[in-house]
Design a protein around this motif. Sequence first.
Motif, PDB file in Angstrom:
ATOM      1  N   VAL A  36      12.914   4.586  -0.753  1.00 34.53           N
ATOM      2  CA  VAL A  36      11.860   5.125   0.099  1.00 34.53           C
ATOM      3  C   VAL A  36      12.464   6.304   0.850  1.00 34.53           C
ATOM      4  O   VAL A  36      13.451   6.149   1.572  1.00 34.53           O
ATOM      5  CB  VAL A  36      11.326   4.078   1.094  1.00 34.53           C
ATOM      6  N   VAL A  76       8.492   7.499  -3.069  1.00 32.66           N
ATOM      7  CA  VAL A  76       8.746   6.094  -3.405  1.00 32.66           C
ATOM      8  C   VAL A  76       9.295   6.013  -4.832  1.00 32.66           C
ATOM      9  O   VAL A  76       8.777   6.652  -5.748  1.00 32.66           O
ATOM     10  CB  VAL A  76       7.451   5.271  -3.286  1.00 32.66           C
ATOM     11  N   LEU A  80       8.769   0.016  -7.028  1.00 32.50           N
ATOM     12  CA  LEU A  80       7.964  -0.206  -5.833  1.00 32.50           C
ATOM     13  C   LEU A  80       6.532   0.248  -6.090  1.00 32.50           C
ATOM     14  O   LEU A  80       6.302   1.348  -6.602  1.00 32.50           O
ATOM     15  CB  LEU A  80       8.534   0.565  -4.648  1.00 32.50           C
ATOM     16  N   THR A  82       2.761   1.205  -4.632  1.00 36.33           N
ATOM     17  CA  THR A  82       2.050   1.679  -3.454  1.00 36.33           C
ATOM     18  C   THR A  82       0.681   1.017  -3.386  1.00 36.33           C
ATOM     19  O   THR A  82      -0.130   1.140  -4.310  1.00 36.33           O
ATOM     20  CB  THR A  82       1.894   3.207  -3.502  1.00 36.33           C
ATOM     21  N   LEU A 101       3.627  -0.494   0.939  1.00 33.51           N
ATOM     22  CA  LEU A 101       4.316  -0.842  -0.298  1.00 33.51           C
ATOM     23  C   LEU A 101       4.322  -2.345  -0.506  1.00 33.51           C
ATOM     24  O   LEU A 101       4.382  -3.125   0.456  1.00 33.51           O
ATOM     25  CB  LEU A 101       5.759  -0.321  -0.262  1.00 33.51           C
TER      26      LEU A 101
END
Length: 265
Positions: A36, A76, A80, A82, A101
């Motif tokens: 991140v 990101v 991961l 979103t 997230l």
Amino acid sequence: MLRVMTWNIRTGGRDADGTDRRDEIVELIDAQRPDVLLLQELRGFDDQVLAGFADRLGLRPHRAGSCVGQPVAVLVRPPLRTLAAGPLRRPFHHAAARVVLATEAGPLTVLGAHLSPYSGGWRRVEVDWLAGAVRRAPGELTLVGGDLNALDPATDHSEQLSRLQPKYRRRHLRRDRRTVDTRAVAVLLGAGLVDLQPAVGGSDAGNTVPTWHGGAEFVGMRLDYLLGSPAFATRVREVRVVRGGVAEHASDHYPVVADVALDPA
């Protein structure tokens, strides 16, 4: 393990004299491999430019534009996922972005912000909007990060401010021109967030400006922050400022990195 990083890259990585620092910026980010990434001062980064920049790093970008100052973004790294993303729709001098997230411990709300450099009073207004977003965050995991242009309330800043030129010193004083203005960080701490750098950073709770790149508006100061909710803070294993090598001239700010015991959902 999740790695989080915030960095003000100064005027989009390009200087008025034509110097282009973007390759150095990519080099440093790539070496740190954040999952991140919170970036500030994205001058010249429209959606297309940011997409190309993010592709070089294997990241997905979420940009928040600015009407007055410079855009910010949260980037990101897959896998991961979103869950939600968008700007905080308030008249920030620069901007703030919100990204939620999916993690194995529940939703993580990330707020990446760049507060006003010129006015403590305006920072105080902006930080109220951030605190409101913290209160509305789903779940127990929240991270606020970025260039807050603010001093922390736990430190005596008198000596360092005495070394600034008066026109820059005023940026960090209340209206009486004597009291150090630490209200922005204090509001976030009052909202229940933990200042991660001194809390878990060990010996590295030091300054984030200036680098060798310099800047008359700076003395040795900590203006860049990562703050987390208590549930997030308990998972943080290390916080450090990236110094040396390319970090000394890629920007006038050093990056701040945190390693967090948290995995994607």
